[in-house]
Design an enzyme around this catalytic site. Structure first.
Site, PDB file in Angstrom:
ATOM      1  N   CYS A  16       0.847  -1.198   0.000  1.00  0.00           N
ATOM      2  CA  CYS A  16       0.000   0.000   0.000  1.00  0.00           C
ATOM      3  C   CYS A  16       0.881   1.246   0.000  1.00  0.00           C
ATOM      4  O   CYS A  16       2.103   1.153   0.099  1.00  0.00           O
ATOM      5  CB  CYS A  16      -0.929   0.006   1.218  1.00  0.00           C
ATOM      6  SG  CYS A  16      -0.011   0.079   2.766  1.00  0.00           S
ATOM      7  N   CYS A  19       3.373   1.793   2.771  1.00  0.00           N
ATOM      8  CA  CYS A  19       4.632   1.038   2.645  1.00  0.00           C
ATOM      9  C   CYS A  19       5.682   1.898   1.946  1.00  0.00           C
ATOM     10  O   CYS A  19       6.867   1.838   2.288  1.00  0.00           O
ATOM     11  CB  CYS A  19       4.424  -0.243   1.843  1.00  0.00           C
ATOM     12  SG  CYS A  19       3.323  -1.441   2.598  1.00  0.00           S
ATOM     13  N   ASP A 498       6.619 -38.612   4.860  1.00  0.00           N
ATOM     14  CA  ASP A 498       5.222 -38.334   5.150  1.00  0.00           C
ATOM     15  C   ASP A 498       4.420 -39.574   4.750  1.00  0.00           C
ATOM     16  O   ASP A 498       4.900 -40.408   3.973  1.00  0.00           O
ATOM     17  CB  ASP A 498       4.787 -37.104   4.344  1.00  0.00           C
ATOM     18  CG  ASP A 498       3.314 -36.829   4.456  1.00  0.00           C
ATOM     19  OD1 ASP A 498       2.809 -36.833   5.595  1.00  0.00           O
ATOM     20  OD2 ASP A 498       2.666 -36.633   3.419  1.00  0.00           O
TER      21      ASP A 498
END
Length: 822
Positions: A16, A19, A498
């Site tokens: 924005c 910033c 996993d």
């Protein structure tokens, strides 16, 4: 004090206008900044400053708005040894905008990472050129300059060899055959012979051999000699001594006026020949990249106003509608709009079985269409395609510098000056302690030391193996995204995996149907599939997929949260769900309970079906183990690795799967942050760890592991976080990755052992340590031959990696279908 100058930086993280203010404040507060202007639209900052760029980028990092970096590849000419690599890296790193510069002798390229906007690729190429190594920005297509250079080098070598042959015959022929020596003296005479040798050698040194002087002498004058300097010093010394012996022999000590034209000329020929062999061999090391680039079609058939016309692939844009005829390569990543066919995707996945394609399916650029015609819409083109990204990954991995190379670089940076010092000491020792005539003996040994010690083999030892190893890995469906993973992976002591989507398919499937009370299996499955078709639960989908294509009408469907579902189907009242649901409806499970408990202990989910108030069947639903998983884990065990499972699934299911697969250690019921803790605990217990995963929740674990291995069929986030990517999603690729890593590192160590051992053993021989034991000296010409063969040995040894076979080849039949047994 430095004059103020303006630097442009590309800023990330601005969301924005506020910033912009924070970034400007940060930059203006940085040391020696006079002004800063930030453009939110272009996300750039123009900074006027006197201090270093790093002060600006450090301040931006601290503020949370890091300066963006980008990367370019430069093709560099004129590199011959590891000291050249060091010089180019130093020249490129001198640009304050450069974050990192990795120069690869084998590919003759530099991968340069720099702050986006602060410099550009052409300026970086100019820096290398100014340092004496002409560079150009590499284009996306394969650069054929290396092939042209090899051809020109071959011509120069042949020309030099034709001129050197009579020189060698005139001088050495007399030593080998005394009668020939007498014949030369009787016909043309010794002085004429020397004049002929002088003329031919002069042409050799100042034509094909001038490259050594053009590069070697300036490097010597700059105080950073390279291998060209060694050759220039050695051949120059032999040539100048011979010129004096030919035209002014009276100024030399009596008996020392010998000529060494044949040494100078043969040295040039042999070193040029060695470079030709290197160039040809190095050309083969890039075969994997050329093969991948060759998969890109040159044109595509684009639909324009109802007709199809051929257009260059570079002109295709996202949204174009293309026609792919039978047998053609798919031009870009696209979505199928019409037609059906089977597409060979083995170049991406490693799977040899063609994959069926129908409307809404996606096809990958570079894959081969089968017998059907397809009409597709372009989704990703140019550098965004999967193939382009694969090529980029392989190129980056091939250009990587492993930690082991750092040691080599430090040694070779000091090697050439040390060799020159040894050569000077050798000459001095022979002049002081050598027998008469000492001068020619000192010359022979000094030149031999200079020539034999060229560090080409040291510079090629690591990068050639990396090139061939990563290229071969890509052909086997294993992509090393980060080069140091090639060294890190082979050090792994434990492989953590996993569960869902990695060890298993990640999609529940109906495994078996056990009927009771005389019910027919097909009837039960038809009614159950019809009911579950109304549910969106993954287990419901598994039951529906296992049922027939035509299902009866369902009425009064009701989902019972946490229990199951109830519905009326074809005049029957059907209940599907847990034992608690059956208990609430007073349905006895006596005939099915024992088997249900057994299956649950195996990690399978049992569901019960009741029809019209009676227990009809037990449905066993499980996440099937991926094809090849058991073989992959057996192979990893055989490699001496410890296997661990880290999963968020329940402990009983995980433990049952681990027992079935022979996994050594299980950590279950963990959240993503718990996976990090589990990985750290495993690393503390077993040592260096590699983690294999596929989901978004695996990304932190992949990043935290010493080596992260992503299943290529997984999420983009997981793939981007990983060090190694398995394109096929088959766990046998993990075994292949470990095998390639181990074989490549073994190959590198062999090369380094040869390169260093060769110099350690032969430099003393060249210096004349064997002379007291029989009067043997190493001829400078033989030294040149040995040096050339040393480099050829290293490259040839690296090329053996092209023959590495898959540790576990993937099956040649399709595993995708699931069998439902009764």
């Amino acid at each position: 004090m430095a004059a103020p100058h303006t630097t442009q930086l590309k800023i990330s993280g601005m969301s924005c206008a506020s910033c912009v203010g924070r970034v400007e404040t940060t930059l203006r507060a940085a040391p020696r900044v006079t002004d800063a202007a930030v453009n939110f639209a272009t996300e750039t900052a123009l900074v006027t400053h006197e201090g270093p760029i790093r002060a600006l980028t450090d301040a931006l990092n601290d503020a949370g708005y890091p300066a963006e970096t980008t990367q370019t590849t430069l093709k560099i000419d004129g590199m011959n040894c590891a000291s050249c690599v060091a010089k180019i890296q130093k020249a490129l790193s001198a640009d304050p905008a450069v974050v990192d510069a990795q120069v690869n002798l084998a590919t003759e390229t530099a991968q340069v990472t720099f702050f986006d906007g602060a410099t550009d690729p052409q300026k970086l190429a100019d820096l290398s050129t100014a340092a004496g190594y002409p560079a150009r920005v590499a284009i996306a297509q394969m650069d054929h300059a290396q092939e042209k250079d090899a051809t020109a080098l071959t011509r120069a070598t042949i020309f030099a060899a034709v001129l050197a042959l009579p020189v060698f015959v005139l001088e050495m022929g007399g030593h080998i055959i005394p009668a020939f020596h007498h014949w030369v003296q009787a016909t043309i005479g010794t002085q004429a012979s020397h004049l002929i040798q002088f003329a031919l050698t002069s042409v050799i040194l100042f034509s094909p051999g001038r490259v050594f002087y053009a590069k070697g002498i300036p490097s010597l004058l700059r105080g950073s000699p390279d291998m060209n300097a060694l050759v220039a010093l050695g051949t120059g010394a032999a040539y100048l001594f011979s010129v004096v012996a030919t035209f002014a022999p009276q100024i030399l000590p009596a008996g020392s006026a010998n000529v060494y034209f044949e040494a100078a000329s043969v040295i040039v020929v042999l070193i040029l020949l060695g470079r030709v062999m290197e160039a040809r061999a190095k050309g083969r090391t890039g075969a994997a990249i050329r093969k991948l680039v060759g998969l890109q079609p040159k044109t595509a058939r684009v639909e324009m106003d109802g007709t199809f016309i051929d257009r260059p692939i570079a002109d295709i844009v996202v949204g174009d509608v293309l026609q792919i005829r039978p047998g053609e390569r798919v031009p870009v990543d696209a979505e199928v709009l019409g037609g059906t066919s089977y597409v060979d995707e083995s170049m991406i996945t490693g799977e040899p079985v063609p994959v069926g394609k129908a409307p809404s399916d996606q096809v990958v650029g570079g894959t081969v269409n089968g017998t059907g015609a397809l009409r597709v819409r372009a989704l990703r083109v140019g550098a965004d395609t999967v193939l382009a990204q694969v090529i980029q990954m392989v190129e980056q991995a091939q250009g990587a510098k492993l930690p082991i190379q750092g040691l080599v670089d430090r040694i070779t940076a000091r090697f050439v000056p040390a060799v020159i010092a040894v050569a000077l000491l050798t000459i001095a020792a022979w002049l002081i302690f050598g027998p008469a005539p000492a001068l020619p003996l000192a010359l022979v040994t000094g030149v031999s030391v200079l020539i034999i010690a060229c560090p080409c083999a040291m510079g090629l030892a690591t990068p050639t193996s990396i090139m061939v190893g990563t290229g071969r890995a890509a052909e086997l469906g294993v992509l090393f995204r980060k080069g140091d993973a090639l060294q890190q992976l082979q050090q792994s002591k434990v492989i953590a995996l996993d569960k869902t989507g990695t060890l298993t398919l990640g999609r529940p499937e109906l495994e078996s149907v056990t009927t009771a009370n005389g019910f027919d299996r097909d009837q039960v499955l038809r009614l159950a599939a019809a009911v579950e078709a109304r549910s969106e639960h993954p287990i419901a989908s598994a039951i529906t997929r296992a049922g027939p294509s035509e299902l009866p009408e369902v009425s009064s469907f009701q989902s019972l949260t946490g229990l199951g579902v109830q519905a009326a189907v074809g005049g029957h009242n059907v209940l599907i769900g847990s034992p608690r649901l059956m208990e609430q409806n007073s349905i006895s499970l006596t005939d099915l309970a024992v088997e249900a408990e057994q299956r649950a202990a195996e990690g399978v989910t049992p569901l019960f079906v009741a029809i019209d108030g009676q227990a009809a069947a037990m449905l066993a639903v499980a996440d099937p183990i991926k094809p090849g998983t058991e073989q992959a884990l057996e192979r990893l065990h055989a490699m001496g690795l410890t296997l661990a499972m880290v999963t968020g699934d329940n402990t009983r299911t995980a433990q049952a799967l681990a027992e079935k697969l022979g996994i050594d250690h299980v950590t279950a019921e963990v959240l993503p942050d718990g996976k990090l803790a589990a990985i750290n605990a495993l690393r503390d217990q077993f040592g260096t760890l590699a983690f294999v995963g596929d989901g978004i929740n695996d990304a932190p674990a992949l990043a935290a592991a010493d080596t992260g291995i992503a299943i290529g069929t997984g999420t983009d986030v997981a793939i981007e976080t990983a060090d190694v990517v398995l394109m096929s999603g088959d766990l046998r690729g993990v075994a292949n990755a470990v095998e390639i890593s181990r074989r490549t590192m073994r190959n590198i160590k062999q090369n380094l052992g040869w390169a260093f051992g060769y110099n350690i053993l032969l430099i003393p021989v060249a210096a004349g340590v064997l002379y007291p034991f029989g009067g043997h000296l190493l001829s400078p010409a033989l030294a040149a031959g040995a040096m050339a063969l040393s480099s050829v040995f290293v490259v040839s040894n690296a090329l053996r990696l092209r023959r590495v076979r898959a540790s576990l080849p993937e099956d040649t039949h399709n595993h995708s279908s699931q069998t439902v047994t009764s």
